[in-house]
Design an enzyme around this catalytic site. Sequence first.
Site, PDB file in Angstrom:
ATOM      1  N   GLU A 176       0.789  -1.213   0.094  1.00 28.15           N
ATOM      2  CA  GLU A 176      -0.034   0.113  -0.053  1.00 28.15           C
ATOM      3  C   GLU A 176       0.862   1.220  -0.036  1.00 28.15           C
ATOM      4  OE1 GLU A 176      -2.650   1.640  -0.266  1.00 28.15           O
ATOM      5  OE2 GLU A 176      -4.410   0.106   0.097  1.00 28.15           O
ATOM      6  N   ASN A 231     -10.359   5.447   2.125  1.00 24.91           N
ATOM      7  CA  ASN A 231      -9.359   5.023   0.868  1.00 24.91           C
ATOM      8  C   ASN A 231      -9.586   6.238  -0.032  1.00 24.91           C
ATOM      9  OD1 ASN A 231      -7.575   2.933   0.564  1.00 24.91           O
ATOM     10  ND2 ASN A 231      -9.189   1.546   0.804  1.00 24.91           N
ATOM     11  N   ASP A 259      -9.970   1.672  -4.188  1.00 22.84           N
ATOM     12  CA  ASP A 259      -8.778   1.609  -2.985  1.00 22.84           C
ATOM     13  C   ASP A 259      -7.947   2.976  -3.346  1.00 22.84           C
ATOM     14  OD1 ASP A 259      -6.882   0.771  -1.406  1.00 22.84           O
ATOM     15  OD2 ASP A 259      -7.225  -1.347  -1.821  1.00 22.84           O
TER      16      ASP A 259
END
Length: 295
Positions: free
Chosen positions: A19, A152, A201
């Site tokens: 991430e 997100n 995301d």
Amino acid sequence: MQTSEGVRCAVPGSDVLGETPLWCEQTQSLLWLDIEQARLQRFHPASGRHDVWQFDERYLGTLALLRRPGRVLLGIDLALETFDLGTGAREKLCQVEPVGTDTRLNDGRCDSRGRLWVGTMDNQLARGSGSFYRVDPDGRVHRQFGDVIVSNTVALSPAEDRLYFSDTRRYITWRFGLDVAAGTLGPREVFVDYGGRGRPDGACVDSQGYLWNAIFAGGRVVRYAPDGTVDRVLTLPVSNPTCVCFGGPDLRTLYITTAQRFLTRAQLRAQPWAGSLLAVYLEVPGLAERRFGRD
């Protein structure tokens, strides 16, 4: 090896939940996290060097560059700490939510005033127990709103007059008006409604003001025009892209973090790049990453 889309594997890996990739112009390197293995990573494309810092806490949930060279800001469980990449020294900045809360820090992004806009999320991925915050350089925390399941897609327009935010488990990306001087958000409006079929995301905005959004469990990155229409779809050889950023000397390389989480053994065999750092060269450049802190 690269795909027909021009996507290549920049760093082979096995991130459970890769991430938050961020390009550091000062060092010409990329930093990112494996949230669930609590690892901070750095890749220097010119040399091929890949560094890994392991932490003992449960989660490393968010990452920001600091204006002070050689340091980053890390979301460690529910606290924000500065971390010196050279010495390993840590210093707590603030506690965003109380210890023991069944939430953790997740996606965030800095504005040009050195503030971090960051959300928390429910560890069970089902309850609206997360919130969205603005964190000032002095560590003061300002809650913006709650009822968030998984925060997100935190990204800012080039002029910093718009802020994008998704609740992944509500399958919606919103757009807010942003007064960057005052540090305030205007009313929210729906930017993209996925109708329960896509999980927005991590994201970033390019120099033309288009939003690039990784679609978790969707095997693609989508470029959205400022009006919310689809401009381009970049298909990937992995199911779970997690976040994107622009990097490289000309900011024309889109880096894509990926995850192995939720994949079966058969899927992992079929997706050898799952958990790796991917990259693709694009014609439109991105924007330099804004940094946390005061000059």
